[in-house]
Enzyme design. Structure first.
Site, PDB file in Angstrom:
ATOM      1  N   ARG A  62       3.865  -7.971   2.663  1.00 49.42           N
ATOM      2  CA  ARG A  62       2.641  -7.150   2.763  1.00 49.42           C
ATOM      3  C   ARG A  62       2.487  -6.260   1.531  1.00 49.42           C
ATOM      4  NH1 ARG A  62       1.896  -4.574   8.714  1.00 49.42           N
ATOM      5  NH2 ARG A  62       0.488  -3.321   7.447  1.00 49.42           N
ATOM      6  N   VAL A  78      -2.645   1.874   5.528  1.00 49.23           N
ATOM      7  CA  VAL A  78      -1.384   2.289   4.899  1.00 49.23           C
ATOM      8  C   VAL A  78      -1.284   1.745   3.473  1.00 49.23           C
ATOM      9  CG1 VAL A  78      -0.211   2.360   7.141  1.00 49.23           C
ATOM     10  CG2 VAL A  78      -0.071   0.280   5.769  1.00 49.23           C
ATOM     11  N   HIS A  83      -1.380   6.373  10.163  1.00 47.13           N
ATOM     12  CA  HIS A  83      -0.443   5.264  10.402  1.00 47.13           C
ATOM     13  C   HIS A  83       0.607   5.145   9.293  1.00 47.13           C
ATOM     14  CE1 HIS A  83      -3.315   3.021  13.375  1.00 47.13           C
ATOM     15  NE2 HIS A  83      -2.855   4.157  13.845  1.00 47.13           N
ATOM     16  N   CYS A  99      22.524   9.098   3.336  1.00 48.87           N
ATOM     17  CA  CYS A  99      23.555   8.677   4.296  1.00 48.87           C
ATOM     18  C   CYS A  99      23.960   7.215   4.130  1.00 48.87           C
ATOM     19  CB  CYS A  99      23.092   8.935   5.721  1.00 48.87           C
ATOM     20  SG  CYS A  99      21.821   7.784   6.283  1.00 48.87           S
ATOM     21  N   THR A 151     -13.331   0.182  11.923  1.00 49.05           N
ATOM     22  CA  THR A 151     -12.211   0.123  12.859  1.00 49.05           C
ATOM     23  C   THR A 151     -12.722  -0.205  14.257  1.00 49.05           C
ATOM     24  OG1 THR A 151     -10.406   1.331  13.910  1.00 49.05           O
ATOM     25  CG2 THR A 151     -12.250   2.648  13.120  1.00 49.05           C
ATOM     26  N   SER A 152     -11.947  -1.003  14.969  1.00 46.71           N
ATOM     27  CA  SER A 152     -12.372  -1.388  16.315  1.00 46.71           C
ATOM     28  C   SER A 152     -11.864  -0.388  17.356  1.00 46.71           C
ATOM     29  CB  SER A 152     -11.849  -2.781  16.644  1.00 46.71           C
ATOM     30  OG  SER A 152     -10.436  -2.767  16.537  1.00 46.71           O
ATOM     31  N   ILE A 199     -19.564  -4.087  11.383  1.00 45.74           N
ATOM     32  CA  ILE A 199     -20.306  -5.349  11.375  1.00 45.74           C
ATOM     33  C   ILE A 199     -20.404  -5.900  12.797  1.00 45.74           C
ATOM     34  CG2 ILE A 199     -20.327  -7.720  10.459  1.00 45.74           C
ATOM     35  CD1 ILE A 199     -20.657  -5.773   8.242  1.00 45.74           C
TER      36      ILE A 199
HETATM   37 ZN    ZN Z   1      19.764   8.636   5.813  1.00 45.63          ZN
END
Ligand code: ZN
Length: 284
Positions: free
Chosen positions: A77, A111, A129, A175, A215-216, A241
């Site tokens: 993506r 996004v 989002h 981490c 948007t739906s 649309i």
């Molecule tokens: Zn971390």
């Protein structure tokens, strides 16, 4: 030509600088930039003989079970959004923001980073989002967001590739656990920290005019935003649309307008109308 109802409401809003004119936008805005919605068939992902739907693969559960599989899907993506360019709709939203200043708010479900590329401000853009341009610790050792690692090559990417080296890069610098995309997954909930839930709900209560574009309305927060605007007597304009959830709830309502038009055409007309109203205001 904009409907007279919209023009009249715009005039009222421009005379009340503490009321917001808000834009709630979704995948339809980015379609003209060649970005699929990833919710439908474009989001399907095959691994071996198994075919996953976006609702199965885009989940925290799947990330826990098979993070490599989830990352392959996201890198694919990302390889599309990375090189996509903003279109007329993104540029018109940016131009309208420049005209309206603090009366403007942009709430986006996308996004793909295209609002940023078009120049929309960080302060008035709310990415409910998440944002593909960032990653964060999959183990939440902190809530820090990190820019998407530049070392990952997104050009000419084979659909199913993933190297040892990439796997090493996608580790939390604090981490050492796996990083995850900074996006809201299907089995997760909105919150203020990552997705500006409270801020956006507050904005909806200050909104006199809400434009819903492309948007739906499939998710919960957009529905709460529209309920808040309607409850406070605001007007909602749905630009789409095809019919969707919003056109159904607005049908026959006095303070609802349904516009079946391409988002880029509508936003261009709207921007010109706002310019005109502002220049008339200056003369008086
Ligand atoms: Zn971390």
């Amino acid at each position: 030509m904009l409907a007279q109802k919209i023009v009249d409401k715009l005039k009222v809003c421009l005379d009340n600088p503490n009321r917001k004119i808000t834009f709630l936008v979704g995948a339809g805005i980015s379609a003209e930039s060649g970005i699929p919605t990833f919710r439908g068939k474009d989001g399907y992902w095959t691994s071996g003989s198994v075919n996953y739907t976006p609702q199965e693969i885009g989940t925290f559960r799947m990330f826990n079970l098979a993070s490599v599989l989830v990352w392959k899907w996201y890198l694919y993506r990302k390889s599309i959004t990375e090189f996509a360019l903003p279109n007329q709709s993104h540029f018109m939203l940016k131009a309208i923001e420049d005209l309206l200043g603090n009366q403007f708010a942009l709430v986006s479900q996308n996004v793909d980073g295209l609002h940023r590329k078009a120049g929309s401000s960080e302060e008035r853009t709310f990415l409910i989002h998440g944002d593909c341009d960032f990653v964060r610790c999959g183990d939440e050792c902190s809530r820090e967001l990190y820019p998407f690692p530049k070392e990952i090559d997104l050009k000419n990417r084979a659909k199913d590739s993933f190297t040892e080296r990439e796997w090493k890069i996608l580790k939390c610098p604090k981490c050492g656990e796996e990083l995850r995309p900074h996006v809201l997954w299907f089995d997760e909930f909105y919150n203020e920290y990552y997705y500006k839930l409270d801020t956006v709900l507050n904005i909806s209560k200050q909104t006199s005019l809400l434009f819903i574009i492309g948007t739906s309305g499939a998710t919960n927060l957009p529905r709460r935003i529209t309920e808040n605007v309607l409850r406070k007597g605001g007007m909602i304009v749905d630009v789409n649309i095809a019919d969707g959830y919003f056109s159904h709830i607005l049908e026959g309502k006095d303070n609802g307008v349904i516009v079946q038009e391409k988002s880029s055409d509508f936003l261009t007309t709207l921007k010109e109308q706002i310019e005109l109203l502002l220049s008339e205001k200056q003369k008086t």
